[in-house]
Design a protein around this motif. Sequence first.
Motif, PDB file in Angstrom:
ATOM      1  N   LEU A  70      43.378  41.511  45.494  1.00  0.00           N
ATOM      2  CA  LEU A  70      42.196  42.475  45.090  1.00  0.00           C
ATOM      3  C   LEU A  70      41.419  41.763  44.081  1.00  0.00           C
ATOM      4  O   LEU A  70      40.265  42.094  43.885  1.00  0.00           O
ATOM      5  CB  LEU A  70      42.775  43.753  44.829  1.00  0.00           C
ATOM      6  CG  LEU A  70      43.515  44.537  45.924  1.00  0.00           C
ATOM      7  CD1 LEU A  70      44.020  45.832  45.323  1.00  0.00           C
ATOM      8  CD2 LEU A  70      42.522  44.813  47.034  1.00  0.00           C
ATOM      9  N   ASN A  72      40.664  38.406  43.616  1.00  0.00           N
ATOM     10  CA  ASN A  72      40.078  37.228  43.977  1.00  0.00           C
ATOM     11  C   ASN A  72      39.305  37.180  45.334  1.00  0.00           C
ATOM     12  O   ASN A  72      38.539  36.442  45.364  1.00  0.00           O
ATOM     13  CB  ASN A  72      40.950  36.079  43.896  1.00  0.00           C
ATOM     14  CG  ASN A  72      41.744  35.945  42.826  1.00  0.00           C
ATOM     15  OD1 ASN A  72      41.103  36.010  41.611  1.00  0.00           O
ATOM     16  ND2 ASN A  72      42.918  35.696  42.865  1.00  0.00           N
ATOM     17  N   ASP A  73      39.595  38.143  46.385  1.00  0.00           N
ATOM     18  CA  ASP A  73      38.990  37.998  47.710  1.00  0.00           C
ATOM     19  C   ASP A  73      37.780  38.524  47.718  1.00  0.00           C
ATOM     20  O   ASP A  73      37.362  39.304  46.718  1.00  0.00           O
ATOM     21  CB  ASP A  73      39.801  38.588  48.596  1.00  0.00           C
ATOM     22  CG  ASP A  73      40.842  37.503  49.212  1.00  0.00           C
ATOM     23  OD1 ASP A  73      41.592  36.934  48.735  1.00  0.00           O
ATOM     24  OD2 ASP A  73      41.278  38.078  50.383  1.00  0.00           O
ATOM     25  N   ASP A  74      36.808  38.134  48.750  1.00  0.00           N
ATOM     26  CA  ASP A  74      35.404  38.770  48.721  1.00  0.00           C
ATOM     27  C   ASP A  74      35.373  39.836  49.499  1.00  0.00           C
ATOM     28  O   ASP A  74      35.974  39.757  50.802  1.00  0.00           O
ATOM     29  CB  ASP A  74      34.764  37.621  49.392  1.00  0.00           C
ATOM     30  CG  ASP A  74      33.200  37.823  49.518  1.00  0.00           C
ATOM     31  OD1 ASP A  74      32.719  38.947  48.875  1.00  0.00           O
ATOM     32  OD2 ASP A  74      32.464  37.228  50.225  1.00  0.00           O
ATOM     33  N   TYR A  75      35.543  41.054  49.174  1.00  0.00           N
ATOM     34  CA  TYR A  75      35.253  42.338  49.897  1.00  0.00           C
ATOM     35  C   TYR A  75      34.429  43.493  49.318  1.00  0.00           C
ATOM     36  O   TYR A  75      34.154  43.168  48.198  1.00  0.00           O
ATOM     37  CB  TYR A  75      36.724  42.711  50.078  1.00  0.00           C
ATOM     38  CG  TYR A  75      37.466  43.198  48.812  1.00  0.00           C
ATOM     39  CD1 TYR A  75      37.394  44.585  48.251  1.00  0.00           C
ATOM     40  CD2 TYR A  75      37.959  42.093  47.827  1.00  0.00           C
ATOM     41  CE1 TYR A  75      38.077  44.606  47.163  1.00  0.00           C
ATOM     42  CE2 TYR A  75      38.727  42.599  46.597  1.00  0.00           C
ATOM     43  CZ  TYR A  75      38.625  43.931  46.336  1.00  0.00           C
ATOM     44  OH  TYR A  75      39.089  44.182  45.101  1.00  0.00           O
ATOM     45  N   ALA A 176      39.371  45.301  38.446  1.00  0.00           N
ATOM     46  CA  ALA A 176      37.953  45.326  39.334  1.00  0.00           C
ATOM     47  C   ALA A 176      37.235  46.813  39.064  1.00  0.00           C
ATOM     48  O   ALA A 176      37.751  47.446  38.392  1.00  0.00           O
ATOM     49  CB  ALA A 176      38.299  45.228  40.849  1.00  0.00           C
ATOM     50  N   ASP A 185      30.571  45.784  44.355  1.00  0.00           N
ATOM     51  CA  ASP A 185      31.433  45.075  45.145  1.00  0.00           C
ATOM     52  C   ASP A 185      32.876  44.942  44.638  1.00  0.00           C
ATOM     53  O   ASP A 185      32.948  45.252  43.382  1.00  0.00           O
ATOM     54  CB  ASP A 185      30.870  43.684  45.519  1.00  0.00           C
ATOM     55  CG  ASP A 185      29.813  43.471  46.311  1.00  0.00           C
ATOM     56  OD1 ASP A 185      29.429  44.338  47.185  1.00  0.00           O
ATOM     57  OD2 ASP A 185      29.124  42.485  46.286  1.00  0.00           O
ATOM     58  N   ARG A 186      33.826  44.500  45.486  1.00  0.00           N
ATOM     59  CA  ARG A 186      35.332  44.487  44.939  1.00  0.00           C
ATOM     60  C   ARG A 186      35.542  46.004  44.120  1.00  0.00           C
ATOM     61  O   ARG A 186      36.076  45.932  43.264  1.00  0.00           O
ATOM     62  CB  ARG A 186      35.368  43.513  44.144  1.00  0.00           C
ATOM     63  CG  ARG A 186      35.344  42.224  44.526  1.00  0.00           C
ATOM     64  CD  ARG A 186      35.785  41.057  43.814  1.00  0.00           C
ATOM     65  NE  ARG A 186      35.669  39.614  44.434  1.00  0.00           N
ATOM     66  CZ  ARG A 186      36.163  38.505  43.697  1.00  0.00           C
ATOM     67  NH1 ARG A 186      36.219  38.683  42.519  1.00  0.00           N
ATOM     68  NH2 ARG A 186      35.950  37.613  44.555  1.00  0.00           N
TER      69      ARG A 186
END
Length: 280
Positions: A70, A72-75, A176, A185-186
């Motif tokens: 949660l 570090n990822d791109d979501y 986040a 985002d995130r």
Amino acid sequence: MSDVGTDTVRVFYGIDFSGNHRMWAPGCRRSNVWIATAEERAGALSVVDLRPVQQLRGREHPFERLVALLANDDYCAAGIDAPFSLPERHMPADGWPGLLRDMAALPRDGRPFPTGAELVAYAVRNVRLAEPKPLRRTEKLWRGRGLNVRSTLWDGPRGGAAFTIACLTLLERVRARTWPWERGDRLLVEAFPACQLLEWGLNHLGYASSYPSPERETILEQISDRISMPVDLREHCRCSADALDAVLCLFAAKAAFEGLATVGDAAAAKGEGWIAVHPV
């Protein structure tokens, strides 16, 4: 969010959560913590991955793997089936940021997060409980619609205190943006699968029964026009209500990210958070 060729791909996570530290243990083979990954292309939403937390990439403790995912990822957004806050009378003077700060200071005693009892002790340090199972405004509204909700400050049977402290620890670690306080985002979003089913007029009772479950089969059929799922991942949902709940959490994430999720009381939401659902 990423671009593949000329198509924009939007990624969402749905997370069925637990306040039981044993469910997060590396060797747990019957974990109730599941993570669903969905991709949206040209308006079509599809589940592309569904797995228990122990199967996330990495060698760290599974709780740490979810923190890394949660953080570090791109979501676009992640819907988490756990409370994000406390009733307003038990919040610190500086509000939700202060709550996360205070959670980081609570003892963990070798667990990935403190106990529900630690959360209750924190909450009553300055203000006594007005009732044994206090609810936030968002939970009161859903109870008024006939839903059985858990109190974030009840540490007894079917209580929500352990869920809440585990989730608050996660939120503090990830750092986040968090809905409804922030957008972008995130984005982390409070979800509640039973609320989502009730919002859509679907059955929200009895689907956690053992396999085979006619109730889960019915839900899967009823949401098939909203989200597609390959046969192998659909089988996870047939076998596990927790896997199905992770999929249902995707819709809260999507609704909050797209500005479709609304709050019934703006002042209460600012003070103590809100459960997001995707509208009909």
